[in-house]
Every structure is written in C-alpha cells, then in structure tokens.
Design a protein around this motif. Structure first.
Motif, PDB file in Angstrom:
ATOM      1  N   GLY A  30       0.757  -1.239   0.000  1.00  0.00           N
ATOM      2  CA  GLY A  30       0.000   0.000   0.000  1.00  0.00           C
ATOM      3  C   GLY A  30       0.787   1.288   0.000  1.00  0.00           C
ATOM      4  N   ALA A  31       2.112   1.209  -0.184  1.00  0.00           N
ATOM      5  CA  ALA A  31       2.894   2.446  -0.232  1.00  0.00           C
ATOM      6  C   ALA A  31       2.322   3.382  -1.291  1.00  0.00           C
ATOM      7  N   ALA A  32       2.182   4.657  -0.929  1.00  0.00           N
ATOM      8  CA  ALA A  32       1.600   5.625  -1.857  1.00  0.00           C
ATOM      9  C   ALA A  32       2.541   5.925  -3.014  1.00  0.00           C
ATOM     10  N   HIS A  33       3.847   5.919  -2.734  1.00  0.00           N
ATOM     11  CA  HIS A  33       4.829   6.161  -3.790  1.00  0.00           C
ATOM     12  C   HIS A  33       6.176   5.575  -3.366  1.00  0.00           C
ATOM     13  N   VAL A  34       6.886   5.007  -4.330  1.00  0.00           N
ATOM     14  CA  VAL A  34       8.203   4.426  -4.085  1.00  0.00           C
ATOM     15  C   VAL A  34       9.201   5.020  -5.073  1.00  0.00           C
ATOM     16  N   PHE A  35      10.244   5.632  -4.536  1.00  0.00           N
ATOM     17  CA  PHE A  35      11.358   6.105  -5.344  1.00  0.00           C
ATOM     18  C   PHE A  35      12.453   5.033  -5.311  1.00  0.00           C
ATOM     19  N   ILE A  36      13.043   4.751  -6.468  1.00  0.00           N
ATOM     20  CA  ILE A  36      14.167   3.825  -6.529  1.00  0.00           C
ATOM     21  C   ILE A  36      15.333   4.505  -7.231  1.00  0.00           C
ATOM     22  N   THR A  37      16.542   4.166  -6.832  1.00  0.00           N
ATOM     23  CA  THR A  37      17.720   4.740  -7.475  1.00  0.00           C
ATOM     24  C   THR A  37      18.636   3.625  -7.982  1.00  0.00           C
ATOM     25  N   GLY A  38      19.530   4.009  -8.881  1.00  0.00           N
ATOM     26  CA  GLY A  38      20.530   3.098  -9.421  1.00  0.00           C
ATOM     27  C   GLY A  38      21.461   3.870 -10.332  1.00  0.00           C
ATOM     28  N   ARG A  39      22.612   3.286 -10.609  1.00  0.00           N
ATOM     29  CA  ARG A  39      23.599   3.985 -11.433  1.00  0.00           C
ATOM     30  C   ARG A  39      23.403   3.773 -12.931  1.00  0.00           C
ATOM     31  N   ARG A  40      22.723   2.678 -13.304  1.00  0.00           N
ATOM     32  CA  ARG A  40      22.582   2.348 -14.729  1.00  0.00           C
ATOM     33  C   ARG A  40      21.156   2.631 -15.200  1.00  0.00           C
ATOM     34  N   LYS A  41      21.035   3.574 -16.117  1.00  0.00           N
ATOM     35  CA  LYS A  41      19.707   4.017 -16.554  1.00  0.00           C
ATOM     36  C   LYS A  41      18.910   2.894 -17.201  1.00  0.00           C
ATOM     37  N   GLU A  42      19.581   2.079 -18.023  1.00  0.00           N
ATOM     38  CA  GLU A  42      18.843   1.030 -18.721  1.00  0.00           C
ATOM     39  C   GLU A  42      18.270   0.000 -17.743  1.00  0.00           C
ATOM     40  N   VAL A  43      19.001  -0.280 -16.669  1.00  0.00           N
ATOM     41  CA  VAL A  43      18.509  -1.228 -15.668  1.00  0.00           C
ATOM     42  C   VAL A  43      17.363  -0.609 -14.874  1.00  0.00           C
TER      43      VAL A  43
END
Length: 251
Positions: A30-43
C-alpha cells in the motif's frame, strides 16, 4: 489495508535483486509512492517496467556522490514533500586478500558502503517524517571472517555502529534505525561472482552449504523482512541487527 498504506518510500539500489523485490513488496503493502535509485539508466528503466506501477519514480544516480544525493532529495521534496521510509540498499564491492589490497580498493569500498550510507541518511533528515523508519542493508560478513573480504566486511560492520548511534541521535524525533543482514541471496550480483561458469556454480553451492537450510535465499525473503522493519509491526524495534541468513551466521 496494507502495512505501508500512504507511505512515501525510497530504496537506493532499487533496480534489481533485493532492492527491486522490496519495491514490489512496498507497493503491494500500500505504499503511496516508491522512489528507486541506481547507477545504470537502462537497468532502472527495466525495473520500472517490471514494477508496472504509476506510483514509482526511478532516479539515476550514485549513492556515494553528494551532488546526486542533493538532486534526489530535492526531487522528492518537490514531488511529495516528505519521506516516511528509507531503505539504504545501495552497496557492493570487490574482494582482495590482505597483501593485495590497494588504496583504490579501500576508497571505492568505503565510499559506497560507509560514506554513501552516512550521507544518504544525513541528507534525508530535513524531509524525513518524525516517527519514520530507516533500514540499512548490511551483510553477514560484518560478523564472519571470510577469505578476501576484510575491507568489505569492515565497511558493513560500520553500519552496526551507525544504527546504534543514529538511534540515539534521532530518538527525539522517534525515527527508528535498524540494520538488516542478509545471508547468501540469489541476486544477479551474487550469481556473477566467479570468473567461469564452473567457478560461479561452485561458489553458489558452497554458500548454500554454509547455511543450516542448505540453500541460498530469495530476494523476496529479504523484502518481507524490510517490510517488517519499515512498518508498525516493528514499532518497538530500534537499533537492532536482524539476520536473515538461513542460519549462516548463527550456527
């Protein structure tokens, strides 16, 4: 009702493996929004497709880069105004035995796993909700001595001290800080360790044999533990080191 209804969450290193599995779990709870990060844009782009949810934002960046962290938190503040859950999952490193350790190896490992963690947490505080939950992703190597892992192990051991101290530093804001220590988990990074396919298979088999359950864990088995630490189910849990390792560091 989900365990994380209405919560705004950030998962660093969220494009695959444990991070991606946790993002799926957060959304399911039920999370309203999830931000994710990473170094590789394609992944990252592929991760967003796999999640298939409009309530996900992927932000490319390096967790050990101060400018990238500033840009990330500026975006979260602009779009959502706050953050309730932080899973500091970005980490990793290469391995070298004593006698072969270089300054570059030391700096790279500590920059990502110690400096990056420190400033990922410190820089989030102005927008972090009082009563929120911070989870640091550690490793069983923080308490086990394995060949060629001394620098990585020391970096992960630092997270235990961070959690203890930050729990005290943030107690007036009722922010909980805990460390989750996975054992061998079947992730793309885990499967890549070894120079040849034979070495890779031998590595996986050896790590599985080192657990009481005689198997490696699944990313979702870590994700469910992260949900526990992120939710009110763990409202009286802070400053701990939770091992999710099939008994590898326990027996």
């Amino acid at each position: 009702m989900g365990k994380l209804d209405g919560k705004i969450a950030l998962i660093t290193g969220g494009s695959e493996g444990i991070g991606l599995a946790t993002a799926k779990r957060f959304l399911a709870e039920g999370a309203a929004h999830v931000f994710i990060t990473g170094r590789r844009k394609e992944v990252l782009d592929e991760a967003v497709k796999k999640l298939g949810d409009k309530n996900v934002t992927a932000v490319q960046g390096d967790a050990s880069n101060m400018a990238d962290l500033d840009r990330l938190y500026s975006l979260i503040q602009k779009e959502k105004g706050r953050l309730d859950i932080l899973f500091v999952n970005a980490g990793g490193g290469t391995f070298a035995p004593l006698g072969s350790i270089t300054e570059e190896h030391f700096d790279d490992t500590f920059n990502l796993n110690v400096k990056g963690v420190l400033f990922t947490v410190q820089k989030v505080l102005p927008i972090f909700t009082d009563g929120g939950s911070i989870i640091l992703n550690g490793s069983i190597v923080s308490v086990k001595g394995l060949f060629a892992t001394s620098i990585y192990s020391a970096a992960k051991a630092a997270l235990r001290s961070f959690a203890r101290c930050w729990t005290v530093d943030l107690k007036e804001r009722k922010i909980r800080v805990n460390v989750l220590n996975p054992g061998p988990i079947d992730t793309p990074l885990f499967r890549s360790l070894g120079s040849t396919e034979k070495e890779k298979r031998a590595f996986v088999a050896g790590m599985a044999a080192g657990t009481v359950m005689n198997r490696v864990g699944e990313p979702d088995e870590i994700a469910t533990a992260v949900v526990f630490l992120a939710s009110d189910d763990s409202s009286y849990v802070t400053g701990i080191e939770l091992f999710v390792d099939g008994g590898a560091a326990q027996i």
